[in-house]
Design an enzyme around this catalytic site. Sequence first.
Site: not given
Length: 397
Positions: A131, A43, A239, A179, A175, A205
């Site tokens: 997530h 990441n 990240k 992800s 998000e 997020d």
Amino acid sequence: MDFLQSQLEALKATGNYRTLAHAEQEGRYLLKEGRRMLNLSSNDYLGLAADHALYADFLRQVSPRWSLPSSSSSRLLTGNHPVFDELEATLARLYGAEAALTFNSGYDANTGILPALAGKDDLILADKLVHASLIDGMRLGQAHWIRYRHNDLSHLERLLKQEGEAHQRIFIVTESIFSMDGDEAPLRELVELKRRYPHIILYVDEAHAFGLRGSKGLGCAEEAGVTSDIDLLVGTLGKAAASAGAFVVCRQSVRDSLVNRMRPFIFTTALPPLVAAWSLYVIRRLPEMKDKRRRLACMTRYVHEALQAQGISTASHSHIVPIPVGRSGDTIRLAEQVQRRGFYLLPVRPPTVPEGTSRLRLSLRADLTDEEVKNLTHELAASTPFILHPKQHHTDS
């Protein structure tokens, strides 16, 4: 403990058994089992964790009183080092917000914020693909919760109409960049929805967008011009910012409530002051890293276009590029194939993704060279038959 061994054997049979691998970092490369591979599973999206000159500059500047390797207690005891206050004040200023609060990890943030704020009379409406940390946070709390179909605003609004009047407050949770699939939430439309309904609290997020999107690198909300409309904006420092920890940007009353009620914040030793100082150093420089963000954006377009030309399409338009395969065993074999050719890509399998949707997850990074990107796309093009027709490939090519 025979039942555990049976469970492990079942994981092995389905290709979903995991082990901890050892690999030595060498800039943007990994050394593993005698093989040197380009790291495309990290990441470290801006390449900052591999930037030794940047870290050396930080060490020359860091105050000795901030270089402690441990906080030795929670922030509510003796661990509230002044660098945390400065880090949070800097974040709040960057976002034009009243306050910010930092945490030890994104997992701590997402498992702690919702249980602390959402009570038994409240409702949480969460995107189906949020997530696992957010799902765990919902499970730990007292609020009723429902997952709406991924990025489906019609379904979300239908739930608002059906459930809204029966609850005191409604938290909409998403998000900004997802992800596993790398696609994006419609933040502007979510803000418009929030304006039409009372008592909505919007939780976003930005873990995979912080540092990468927007003119200052603050995320998709900055890029969309809706930062001030998001009540709970969460970001990670582990990240693109190449550090550790996470944060929420919010109102002062929210921060004060979290300090008093959020269990992962209250009952854990604070991050080392040295780590917080490094985060502060990086965050102060994020607005200046426009060239890195532009580089990553151009590279992202190139890779997506190259994949589409080979018939490999995904919902993603971001630097997270899922390469769909399907079965876990096929995905493992493809990962081994590309690793032998110098590209460290890992298989993503259940329970991280639903059964039958295993994929390679390509994480692009700004420090890749043009030649490395071209070689990567050529390798993926060579693997196209495997990706599109994995059942025909039961041995490595």
